[in-house]
Design a protein around this motif. Structure first.
Motif, PDB file in Angstrom:
ATOM      1  N   VAL A 181      -4.326  16.802   2.445  1.00  0.00           N
ATOM      2  CA  VAL A 181      -4.088  18.215   2.164  1.00  0.00           C
ATOM      3  C   VAL A 181      -2.962  18.320   1.138  1.00  0.00           C
ATOM      4  O   VAL A 181      -1.878  17.777   1.342  1.00  0.00           O
ATOM      5  CB  VAL A 181      -3.724  18.990   3.454  1.00  0.00           C
ATOM      6  N   ILE A 182      -3.230  19.037   0.035  1.00  0.00           N
ATOM      7  CA  ILE A 182      -2.213  19.183  -1.006  1.00  0.00           C
ATOM      8  C   ILE A 182      -1.679  20.614  -1.093  1.00  0.00           C
ATOM      9  O   ILE A 182      -0.688  20.856  -1.772  1.00  0.00           O
ATOM     10  CB  ILE A 182      -2.724  18.697  -2.381  1.00  0.00           C
ATOM     11  N   PHE A 183      -2.345  21.559  -0.399  1.00  0.00           N
ATOM     12  CA  PHE A 183      -1.861  22.942  -0.349  1.00  0.00           C
ATOM     13  C   PHE A 183      -2.498  23.641   0.847  1.00  0.00           C
ATOM     14  O   PHE A 183      -3.690  23.534   1.074  1.00  0.00           O
ATOM     15  CB  PHE A 183      -2.216  23.709  -1.620  1.00  0.00           C
ATOM     16  N   GLY A 184      -1.651  24.397   1.558  1.00  0.00           N
ATOM     17  CA  GLY A 184      -2.158  25.231   2.637  1.00  0.00           C
ATOM     18  C   GLY A 184      -2.161  24.518   3.962  1.00  0.00           C
ATOM     19  O   GLY A 184      -1.590  23.455   4.093  1.00  0.00           O
ATOM     20  N   PRO A 185      -2.862  25.153   4.884  1.00  0.00           N
ATOM     21  CA  PRO A 185      -3.675  26.364   4.779  1.00  0.00           C
ATOM     22  C   PRO A 185      -2.835  27.606   4.456  1.00  0.00           C
ATOM     23  O   PRO A 185      -1.682  27.703   4.846  1.00  0.00           O
ATOM     24  CB  PRO A 185      -4.326  26.512   6.148  1.00  0.00           C
ATOM     25  N   ALA A 186      -3.465  28.512   3.744  1.00  0.00           N
ATOM     26  CA  ALA A 186      -2.828  29.760   3.347  1.00  0.00           C
ATOM     27  C   ALA A 186      -3.773  30.917   3.665  1.00  0.00           C
ATOM     28  O   ALA A 186      -4.933  30.898   3.266  1.00  0.00           O
ATOM     29  CB  ALA A 186      -2.507  29.747   1.854  1.00  0.00           C
ATOM     30  N   VAL A 187      -3.246  31.899   4.378  1.00  0.00           N
ATOM     31  CA  VAL A 187      -4.025  33.092   4.701  1.00  0.00           C
ATOM     32  C   VAL A 187      -3.969  34.026   3.496  1.00  0.00           C
ATOM     33  O   VAL A 187      -2.894  34.469   3.092  1.00  0.00           O
ATOM     34  CB  VAL A 187      -3.470  33.787   5.960  1.00  0.00           C
ATOM     35  N   CYS A 188      -5.122  34.297   2.912  1.00  0.00           N
ATOM     36  CA  CYS A 188      -5.194  35.182   1.741  1.00  0.00           C
ATOM     37  C   CYS A 188      -5.319  36.638   2.164  1.00  0.00           C
ATOM     38  O   CYS A 188      -4.730  37.521   1.552  1.00  0.00           O
ATOM     39  CB  CYS A 188      -6.370  34.789   0.859  1.00  0.00           C
ATOM     40  N   ASP A 189      -6.108  36.890   3.171  1.00  0.00           N
ATOM     41  CA  ASP A 189      -6.241  38.215   3.774  1.00  0.00           C
ATOM     42  C   ASP A 189      -6.874  38.039   5.144  1.00  0.00           C
ATOM     43  O   ASP A 189      -7.062  36.902   5.594  1.00  0.00           O
ATOM     44  CB  ASP A 189      -7.045  39.183   2.877  1.00  0.00           C
ATOM     45  N   GLU A 190      -7.206  39.134   5.813  1.00  0.00           N
ATOM     46  CA  GLU A 190      -7.737  39.037   7.175  1.00  0.00           C
ATOM     47  C   GLU A 190      -9.092  38.341   7.241  1.00  0.00           C
ATOM     48  O   GLU A 190      -9.546  37.951   8.313  1.00  0.00           O
ATOM     49  CB  GLU A 190      -7.809  40.424   7.837  1.00  0.00           C
ATOM     50  N   HIS A 191      -9.731  38.138   6.092  1.00  0.00           N
ATOM     51  CA  HIS A 191     -11.060  37.516   6.073  1.00  0.00           C
ATOM     52  C   HIS A 191     -11.086  36.114   5.476  1.00  0.00           C
ATOM     53  O   HIS A 191     -12.082  35.415   5.607  1.00  0.00           O
ATOM     54  CB  HIS A 191     -12.040  38.388   5.277  1.00  0.00           C
ATOM     55  N   LEU A 192     -10.013  35.700   4.803  1.00  0.00           N
ATOM     56  CA  LEU A 192     -10.052  34.448   4.051  1.00  0.00           C
ATOM     57  C   LEU A 192      -8.801  33.602   4.250  1.00  0.00           C
ATOM     58  O   LEU A 192      -7.687  34.081   4.066  1.00  0.00           O
ATOM     59  CB  LEU A 192     -10.214  34.751   2.549  1.00  0.00           C
ATOM     60  N   THR A 193      -9.024  32.341   4.601  1.00  0.00           N
ATOM     61  CA  THR A 193      -7.963  31.336   4.655  1.00  0.00           C
ATOM     62  C   THR A 193      -8.439  30.161   3.807  1.00  0.00           C
ATOM     63  O   THR A 193      -9.601  29.762   3.888  1.00  0.00           O
ATOM     64  CB  THR A 193      -7.692  30.875   6.099  1.00  0.00           C
ATOM     65  N   ILE A 194      -7.534  29.630   2.975  1.00  0.00           N
ATOM     66  CA  ILE A 194      -7.892  28.531   2.083  1.00  0.00           C
ATOM     67  C   ILE A 194      -6.932  27.367   2.227  1.00  0.00           C
ATOM     68  O   ILE A 194      -5.810  27.513   2.725  1.00  0.00           O
ATOM     69  CB  ILE A 194      -7.924  28.965   0.599  1.00  0.00           C
ATOM     70  N   ALA A 195      -7.379  26.219   1.770  1.00  0.00           N
ATOM     71  CA  ALA A 195      -6.532  25.039   1.621  1.00  0.00           C
ATOM     72  C   ALA A 195      -7.129  24.216   0.486  1.00  0.00           C
ATOM     73  O   ALA A 195      -8.309  24.356   0.164  1.00  0.00           O
ATOM     74  CB  ALA A 195      -6.487  24.228   2.907  1.00  0.00           C
ATOM     75  N   PHE A 196      -6.297  23.381  -0.119  1.00  0.00           N
ATOM     76  CA  PHE A 196      -6.776  22.437  -1.116  1.00  0.00           C
ATOM     77  C   PHE A 196      -6.537  21.037  -0.597  1.00  0.00           C
ATOM     78  O   PHE A 196      -5.475  20.744  -0.046  1.00  0.00           O
ATOM     79  CB  PHE A 196      -6.036  22.612  -2.450  1.00  0.00           C
ATOM     80  N   ILE A 197      -7.543  20.193  -0.776  1.00  0.00           N
ATOM     81  CA  ILE A 197      -7.419  18.785  -0.466  1.00  0.00           C
ATOM     82  C   ILE A 197      -7.672  18.008  -1.750  1.00  0.00           C
ATOM     83  O   ILE A 197      -8.189  18.571  -2.726  1.00  0.00           O
ATOM     84  CB  ILE A 197      -8.400  18.349   0.648  1.00  0.00           C
ATOM     85  N   GLU A 198      -7.296  16.747  -1.753  1.00  0.00           N
ATOM     86  CA  GLU A 198      -7.633  15.887  -2.884  1.00  0.00           C
ATOM     87  C   GLU A 198      -8.702  14.912  -2.428  1.00  0.00           C
ATOM     88  O   GLU A 198      -8.550  14.228  -1.413  1.00  0.00           O
ATOM     89  CB  GLU A 198      -6.407  15.119  -3.366  1.00  0.00           C
ATOM     90  N   GLU A 199      -9.811  14.900  -3.156  1.00  0.00           N
ATOM     91  CA  GLU A 199     -10.896  13.954  -2.910  1.00  0.00           C
ATOM     92  C   GLU A 199     -11.411  13.447  -4.258  1.00  0.00           C
ATOM     93  O   GLU A 199     -11.581  14.247  -5.185  1.00  0.00           O
ATOM     94  CB  GLU A 199     -12.066  14.612  -2.164  1.00  0.00           C
ATOM     95  N   GLU A 200     -11.637  12.181  -4.353  1.00  0.00           N
ATOM     96  CA  GLU A 200     -12.162  11.562  -5.574  1.00  0.00           C
ATOM     97  C   GLU A 200     -11.305  11.892  -6.799  1.00  0.00           C
ATOM     98  O   GLU A 200     -11.802  11.996  -7.916  1.00  0.00           O
ATOM     99  CB  GLU A 200     -13.616  11.953  -5.811  1.00  0.00           C
ATOM    100  N   GLY A 201     -10.004  12.126  -6.556  1.00  0.00           N
ATOM    101  CA  GLY A 201      -9.069  12.374  -7.644  1.00  0.00           C
ATOM    102  C   GLY A 201      -9.037  13.799  -8.165  1.00  0.00           C
ATOM    103  O   GLY A 201      -8.334  14.084  -9.132  1.00  0.00           O
ATOM    104  N   ILE A 202      -9.796  14.697  -7.552  1.00  0.00           N
ATOM    105  CA  ILE A 202      -9.791  16.105  -7.973  1.00  0.00           C
ATOM    106  C   ILE A 202      -9.419  16.999  -6.804  1.00  0.00           C
ATOM    107  O   ILE A 202      -9.572  16.623  -5.644  1.00  0.00           O
ATOM    108  CB  ILE A 202     -11.154  16.553  -8.562  1.00  0.00           C
ATOM    109  N   PRO A 203      -8.959  18.223  -7.111  1.00  0.00           N
ATOM    110  CA  PRO A 203      -8.694  19.170  -6.032  1.00  0.00           C
ATOM    111  C   PRO A 203     -10.014  19.765  -5.537  1.00  0.00           C
ATOM    112  O   PRO A 203     -10.928  20.037  -6.320  1.00  0.00           O
ATOM    113  CB  PRO A 203      -7.826  20.240  -6.689  1.00  0.00           C
ATOM    114  N   VAL A 204     -10.101  19.929  -4.236  1.00  0.00           N
ATOM    115  CA  VAL A 204     -11.253  20.563  -3.604  1.00  0.00           C
ATOM    116  C   VAL A 204     -10.709  21.691  -2.744  1.00  0.00           C
ATOM    117  O   VAL A 204      -9.838  21.470  -1.901  1.00  0.00           O
ATOM    118  CB  VAL A 204     -12.050  19.566  -2.752  1.00  0.00           C
ATOM    119  N   GLU A 205     -11.216  22.900  -2.987  1.00  0.00           N
ATOM    120  CA  GLU A 205     -10.784  24.053  -2.207  1.00  0.00           C
ATOM    121  C   GLU A 205     -11.708  24.199  -0.999  1.00  0.00           C
ATOM    122  O   GLU A 205     -12.927  24.180  -1.136  1.00  0.00           O
ATOM    123  CB  GLU A 205     -10.844  25.319  -3.055  1.00  0.00           C
TER     124      GLU A 205
END
Length: 104
Positions: free
Chosen positions: A75-99
């Motif tokens: 995990v490189i960012f998050g989890p982050a609550v964007c609003d009451e319907h959406l929570t996101i995080a970024f991971i690193e896989e295969e050298g790229i960010p994946v949301e």
């Protein structure tokens, strides 16, 4: 199980319809309005998102359980609550960010 949602592409150009996310210091377009599900991102100085996210294209997926999907991942960012319907995080896989997105 992951379901493809969009692709995020970094730009330095102003894109029509882009909205500013003050918390992340980034201009974003609405990928749901793109026939190819492209989200254009233009970062302002001081963004809290990792350099990898600010400099590399990312793939984004929705998942039913964000916490379960993040287990054992880099995990490189998050989890982050964007609003009451959406929570996101970024991971690193295969050298790229994946949301990873959980939409309620």
């Amino acid at each position: 199980m992951r379901t493809f949602n969009h692709v995020g592409i970094i730009t330095t150009e102003k894109k029509e319809g882009a909205m500013f996310n003050e918390g992340l210091s980034v201009w974003l377009t609405d990928y749901s309005q793109s026939p190819n599900k492209i989200e254009w991102l233009r970062f302002e100085p001081g963004s809290c998102l990792p350099e990898l996210v600010q400099t590399q294209t990312h793939m984004a997926y929705t998942v039913p359980d964000l916490a379960a999907e993040l287990e054992g991942k880099k995990v490189i960012f998050g989890p982050a609550v964007c609003d009451e319907h959406l929570t996101i995080a970024f991971i690193e896989e295969e050298g790229i960010p994946v949301e990873i997105m959980e939409i309620k």
